[in-house]
Design a protein around this motif. Structure first.
Motif, mmCIF file in Angstrom:
data_model
loop_
_atom_site.group_PDB
_atom_site.id
_atom_site.type_symbol
_atom_site.label_atom_id
_atom_site.label_comp_id
_atom_site.label_asym_id
_atom_site.label_seq_id
_atom_site.Cartn_x
_atom_site.Cartn_y
_atom_site.Cartn_z
ATOM 1 N N PHE A 17 4.296 -17.673 -20.149
ATOM 2 C CA PHE A 17 5.264 -18.156 -21.133
ATOM 3 C C PHE A 17 6.640 -18.322 -20.489
ATOM 4 O O PHE A 17 7.287 -19.356 -20.643
ATOM 5 C CB PHE A 17 5.346 -17.177 -22.305
ATOM 6 C CG PHE A 17 6.250 -17.639 -23.412
ATOM 7 C CD1 PHE A 17 5.737 -18.341 -24.477
ATOM 8 C CD2 PHE A 17 7.612 -17.368 -23.377
ATOM 9 C CE1 PHE A 17 6.568 -18.778 -25.506
ATOM 10 C CE2 PHE A 17 8.454 -17.803 -24.384
ATOM 11 C CZ PHE A 17 7.937 -18.509 -25.458
ATOM 12 N N SER A 18 7.082 -17.306 -19.767
ATOM 13 C CA SER A 18 8.401 -17.349 -19.126
ATOM 14 C C SER A 18 8.481 -18.472 -18.103
ATOM 15 O O SER A 18 9.504 -19.166 -17.999
ATOM 16 C CB SER A 18 8.706 -16.017 -18.443
ATOM 17 O OG SER A 18 8.748 -14.976 -19.371
ATOM 18 N N ALA B 247 8.536 -21.832 -19.894
ATOM 19 C CA ALA B 247 9.811 -21.958 -20.601
ATOM 20 C C ALA B 247 10.935 -22.293 -19.627
ATOM 21 O O ALA B 247 11.857 -23.031 -19.964
ATOM 22 C CB ALA B 247 10.129 -20.679 -21.366
ATOM 23 N N TYR C 91 3.648 -21.125 -25.608
ATOM 24 C CA TYR C 91 4.904 -21.848 -25.412
ATOM 25 C C TYR C 91 4.790 -23.272 -25.950
ATOM 26 O O TYR C 91 5.690 -23.749 -26.648
ATOM 27 C CB TYR C 91 5.313 -21.891 -23.933
ATOM 28 C CG TYR C 91 6.530 -22.763 -23.744
ATOM 29 C CD1 TYR C 91 7.797 -22.260 -23.989
ATOM 30 C CD2 TYR C 91 6.407 -24.108 -23.390
ATOM 31 C CE1 TYR C 91 8.919 -23.065 -23.874
ATOM 32 C CE2 TYR C 91 7.520 -24.916 -23.275
ATOM 33 C CZ TYR C 91 8.774 -24.397 -23.518
ATOM 34 O OH TYR C 91 9.878 -25.192 -23.421
ATOM 35 N N PRO D 20 9.803 -26.419 -18.221
ATOM 36 C CA PRO D 20 8.975 -27.032 -19.265
ATOM 37 C C PRO D 20 8.333 -28.366 -18.870
ATOM 38 O O PRO D 20 7.358 -28.775 -19.492
ATOM 39 C CB PRO D 20 9.948 -27.213 -20.430
ATOM 40 C CG PRO D 20 11.298 -27.195 -19.822
ATOM 41 C CD PRO D 20 11.207 -26.345 -18.603
#
Length: 119
Positions: free
Chosen positions: A54-55, A58, A111, A61
Motif C-alpha cells: 500500500f505504501s 501510494a 490502494y 501511484p
C-alpha cells in the motif's frame, strides 16, 4: 506529486527500514501470549507486506503493476535468503514468500480501490 504521494514518500522509507530491521533481527519463538497460534507468522507476513505494498503504490501511484510486483517480490526473496544466511536464529521459508506476495497484492488492491473512490 499529489498530496497522498507526498505523505507516503516520507512514510515509505521509514517503514521499509523498520520492516527490514524486524525481518532480519535475531529471531526468538514466543508462545506464551494468548494470541500466538500456529501460522501467526504467515498472518504477520501478509499484514506487513500489505502495508508495504500500500505504501509503495501510494508513493508511486503511476508505477506499472509488473514493476511494483517485481520490486516487492525481490525484496521478499532477499529478506528470506538473508534470514537463512545470517545465522541469527531465523530460516528461509517458501510459505513466507507466498504470504509476502499475497500481502503486497492485498495492499496494492486496497490502494487502487481507495484511490478510485476517495483520492
Amino acid at each position: 506529486m499529489d498530496k497522498i504521494s507526498k505523505i507516503f514518500s516520507k512514510i515509505l522509507p521509514i517503514y521499509w527500514a523498520f520492516l527490514t530491521y524486524m525481518l532480519l533481527k535475531p529471531g526468538q519463538e514466543n508462545h506464551e501470549y494468548w494470541f500466538m497460534f500456529n501460522g501467526i507468522d504467515k498472518v504477520l507476513h501478509v499484514s506487513i507486506f500489505a502495508a508495504l505494498g500500500f505504501s509503495f503504490v501510494a508513493t508511486f501511484p503511476k508505477i506499472k503493476f509488473s514493476y511494483f510486483f517485481q520490486i516487492i517480490l525481490i525484496y521478499a526473496f532477499l529478506t528470506e535468503i538473508l534470514q537463512e544466511e545470517m545465522g541469527l536464529g531465523r530460516s528461509m521459508e517458501t510459505l513466507d514468500i507466498v504470504a509476502d506476495a499475497i500481502g503486497c497484492l492485498v495492499g496494492y488492491y486496497i490502494y487502487k480501490v481507495l484511490a478510485k473512490h476517495f483520492f
